[in-house]
Design a protein around this motif. Sequence first.
Motif, PDB file in Angstrom:
ATOM      1  N   GLU A 136       0.953  -1.074   0.234  1.00 29.15           N
ATOM      2  CA  GLU A 136      -0.013  -0.015   0.029  1.00 29.15           C
ATOM      3  C   GLU A 136       1.050   1.011   0.099  1.00 29.15           C
ATOM      4  O   GLU A 136       0.439   2.220  -0.570  1.00 29.15           O
ATOM      5  CB  GLU A 136      -0.887   0.080   1.246  1.00 29.15           C
ATOM      6  N   ILE A 137       1.992   1.293   0.715  1.00 31.72           N
ATOM      7  CA  ILE A 137       2.906   2.257   0.657  1.00 31.72           C
ATOM      8  C   ILE A 137       3.412   2.696  -0.709  1.00 31.72           C
ATOM      9  O   ILE A 137       3.572   3.620  -1.241  1.00 31.72           O
ATOM     10  CB  ILE A 137       4.134   2.301   1.791  1.00 31.72           C
ATOM     11  N   ALA A 138       3.707   1.674  -1.214  1.00 34.47           N
ATOM     12  CA  ALA A 138       4.539   1.712  -2.697  1.00 34.47           C
ATOM     13  C   ALA A 138       3.367   2.079  -3.550  1.00 34.47           C
ATOM     14  O   ALA A 138       3.919   3.028  -4.467  1.00 34.47           O
ATOM     15  CB  ALA A 138       4.954   0.178  -2.947  1.00 34.47           C
ATOM     16  N   GLU A 139       2.342   1.710  -3.508  1.00 34.71           N
ATOM     17  CA  GLU A 139       1.083   2.192  -4.413  1.00 34.71           C
ATOM     18  C   GLU A 139       0.830   3.756  -4.277  1.00 34.71           C
ATOM     19  O   GLU A 139       0.929   4.437  -5.038  1.00 34.71           O
ATOM     20  CB  GLU A 139      -0.065   1.428  -4.270  1.00 34.71           C
ATOM     21  N   ASP A 140       0.996   4.273  -2.742  1.00 33.95           N
ATOM     22  CA  ASP A 140       0.586   5.452  -2.545  1.00 33.95           C
ATOM     23  C   ASP A 140       1.775   6.342  -2.876  1.00 33.95           C
ATOM     24  O   ASP A 140       1.246   7.643  -3.473  1.00 33.95           O
ATOM     25  CB  ASP A 140       0.370   5.568  -1.017  1.00 33.95           C
ATOM     26  N   LEU A 141       2.975   6.021  -3.009  1.00 34.71           N
ATOM     27  CA  LEU A 141       3.935   6.869  -2.914  1.00 34.71           C
ATOM     28  C   LEU A 141       4.273   6.997  -4.589  1.00 34.71           C
ATOM     29  O   LEU A 141       5.218   7.634  -5.063  1.00 34.71           O
ATOM     30  CB  LEU A 141       5.123   7.000  -2.069  1.00 34.71           C
ATOM     31  N   GLY A 142       3.972   5.853  -5.189  1.00 34.16           N
ATOM     32  CA  GLY A 142       4.380   5.534  -6.684  1.00 34.16           C
ATOM     33  C   GLY A 142       5.897   4.905  -6.766  1.00 34.16           C
ATOM     34  O   GLY A 142       6.395   5.378  -7.614  1.00 34.16           O
ATOM     35  N   ILE A 143       6.404   4.316  -5.750  1.00 34.63           N
ATOM     36  CA  ILE A 143       7.676   3.778  -5.683  1.00 34.63           C
ATOM     37  C   ILE A 143       7.573   2.123  -5.536  1.00 34.63           C
ATOM     38  O   ILE A 143       6.679   1.631  -5.502  1.00 34.63           O
ATOM     39  CB  ILE A 143       8.554   4.382  -4.658  1.00 34.63           C
ATOM     40  N   SER A 144       8.757   1.467  -5.903  1.00 33.92           N
ATOM     41  CA  SER A 144       8.770  -0.058  -5.853  1.00 33.92           C
ATOM     42  C   SER A 144       8.746  -0.511  -4.430  1.00 33.92           C
ATOM     43  O   SER A 144       8.966   0.162  -3.533  1.00 33.92           O
ATOM     44  CB  SER A 144       9.811  -0.411  -6.680  1.00 33.92           C
ATOM     45  N   LEU A 145       8.375  -1.972  -4.431  1.00 35.43           N
ATOM     46  CA  LEU A 145       8.529  -2.597  -2.942  1.00 35.43           C
ATOM     47  C   LEU A 145      10.088  -2.304  -2.505  1.00 35.43           C
ATOM     48  O   LEU A 145      10.249  -2.347  -1.324  1.00 35.43           O
ATOM     49  CB  LEU A 145       8.149  -3.907  -3.200  1.00 35.43           C
ATOM     50  N   GLY A 146      10.781  -2.838  -3.353  1.00 36.03           N
ATOM     51  CA  GLY A 146      12.424  -2.739  -2.927  1.00 36.03           C
ATOM     52  C   GLY A 146      12.709  -1.334  -2.249  1.00 36.03           C
ATOM     53  O   GLY A 146      13.359  -1.221  -1.554  1.00 36.03           O
ATOM     54  N   ASP A 147      12.149  -0.036  -2.862  1.00 34.72           N
ATOM     55  CA  ASP A 147      12.428   1.354  -2.327  1.00 34.72           C
ATOM     56  C   ASP A 147      11.913   1.382  -1.017  1.00 34.72           C
ATOM     57  O   ASP A 147      12.266   2.198  -0.113  1.00 34.72           O
ATOM     58  CB  ASP A 147      12.023   2.324  -3.429  1.00 34.72           C
ATOM     59  N   VAL A 148      10.649   0.928  -0.748  1.00 35.32           N
ATOM     60  CA  VAL A 148       9.940   1.018   0.575  1.00 35.32           C
ATOM     61  C   VAL A 148      10.901   0.255   1.531  1.00 35.32           C
ATOM     62  O   VAL A 148      10.984   0.775   2.593  1.00 35.32           O
ATOM     63  CB  VAL A 148       8.511   0.226   0.363  1.00 35.32           C
ATOM     64  N   LYS A 149      11.381  -1.033   1.188  1.00 38.06           N
ATOM     65  CA  LYS A 149      12.255  -1.806   1.977  1.00 38.06           C
ATOM     66  C   LYS A 149      13.479  -0.954   2.418  1.00 38.06           C
ATOM     67  O   LYS A 149      13.935  -0.854   3.455  1.00 38.06           O
ATOM     68  CB  LYS A 149      12.606  -2.970   1.549  1.00 38.06           C
ATOM     69  N   LYS A 150      14.121  -0.415   1.288  1.00 37.54           N
ATOM     70  CA  LYS A 150      15.230   0.338   1.859  1.00 37.54           C
ATOM     71  C   LYS A 150      15.084   1.727   2.331  1.00 37.54           C
ATOM     72  O   LYS A 150      15.967   2.081   3.417  1.00 37.54           O
ATOM     73  CB  LYS A 150      15.898   1.209   0.215  1.00 37.54           C
ATOM     74  N   LEU A 151      13.918   2.465   2.259  1.00 43.92           N
ATOM     75  CA  LEU A 151      13.410   3.608   3.301  1.00 43.92           C
ATOM     76  C   LEU A 151      13.431   3.074   4.586  1.00 43.92           C
ATOM     77  O   LEU A 151      13.831   3.805   5.483  1.00 43.92           O
ATOM     78  CB  LEU A 151      12.213   4.301   2.558  1.00 43.92           C
ATOM     79  N   LYS A 152      12.681   2.171   4.840  1.00 41.66           N
ATOM     80  CA  LYS A 152      12.439   1.691   6.172  1.00 41.66           C
ATOM     81  C   LYS A 152      13.810   1.263   6.774  1.00 41.66           C
ATOM     82  O   LYS A 152      13.858   1.648   8.143  1.00 41.66           O
ATOM     83  CB  LYS A 152      11.432   0.314   6.174  1.00 41.66           C
ATOM     84  N   GLU A 153      14.662   0.506   6.162  1.00 37.45           N
ATOM     85  CA  GLU A 153      16.035   0.168   6.866  1.00 37.45           C
ATOM     86  C   GLU A 153      16.728   1.422   7.098  1.00 37.45           C
ATOM     87  O   GLU A 153      17.292   1.505   8.236  1.00 37.45           O
ATOM     88  CB  GLU A 153      16.794  -0.480   5.679  1.00 37.45           C
ATOM     89  N   LYS A 154      16.697   2.534   6.102  1.00 40.21           N
ATOM     90  CA  LYS A 154      17.419   3.613   6.594  1.00 40.21           C
ATOM     91  C   LYS A 154      16.944   4.474   7.582  1.00 40.21           C
ATOM     92  O   LYS A 154      17.489   4.877   8.301  1.00 40.21           O
ATOM     93  CB  LYS A 154      17.672   4.564   5.252  1.00 40.21           C
ATOM     94  N   LEU A 155      15.418   4.480   7.683  1.00 39.57           N
ATOM     95  CA  LEU A 155      14.819   5.254   8.963  1.00 39.57           C
ATOM     96  C   LEU A 155      15.277   4.327  10.252  1.00 39.57           C
ATOM     97  O   LEU A 155      15.144   4.962  11.084  1.00 39.57           O
ATOM     98  CB  LEU A 155      13.420   5.277   8.607  1.00 39.57           C
ATOM     99  N   ASN A 156      15.373   3.280  10.090  1.00 35.33           N
ATOM    100  CA  ASN A 156      15.675   2.400  11.474  1.00 35.33           C
ATOM    101  C   ASN A 156      17.034   2.493  11.805  1.00 35.33           C
ATOM    102  O   ASN A 156      17.256   2.725  13.142  1.00 35.33           O
ATOM    103  CB  ASN A 156      15.248   0.919  11.279  1.00 35.33           C
ATOM    104  N   ARG A 157      17.805   2.760  11.017  1.00 33.55           N
ATOM    105  CA  ARG A 157      19.276   3.194  11.372  1.00 33.55           C
ATOM    106  C   ARG A 157      19.582   4.416  11.720  1.00 33.55           C
ATOM    107  O   ARG A 157      20.614   4.813  12.581  1.00 33.55           O
ATOM    108  CB  ARG A 157      19.991   2.847   9.786  1.00 33.55           C
ATOM    109  N   ALA A 158      18.878   5.392  11.477  1.00 36.12           N
ATOM    110  CA  ALA A 158      18.965   6.864  11.733  1.00 36.12           C
ATOM    111  C   ALA A 158      18.779   7.310  13.043  1.00 36.12           C
ATOM    112  O   ALA A 158      18.118   6.550  13.674  1.00 36.12           O
ATOM    113  CB  ALA A 158      18.136   7.719  10.681  1.00 36.12           C
TER     114      ALA A 158
END
Length: 58
Positions: A36-58
Amino acid sequence: MRYNQKQSDMQSAGPSIFGADFHRFMEIEGQLNRIEIAEDLGISLGDVKKLKEKLNRA
């Protein structure tokens, strides 16, 4: 000039996630699943995964 890991990560992320609204991502992250996040933002599932990982590290 030094070249660190964060700079490398940002360059390897590609231009596809830079069009995403990160504030919106933060708002919907806990409410919606990855598809749902990927569809809402217009990005791929892989990009959603990368964003979540980066936010958890920050």
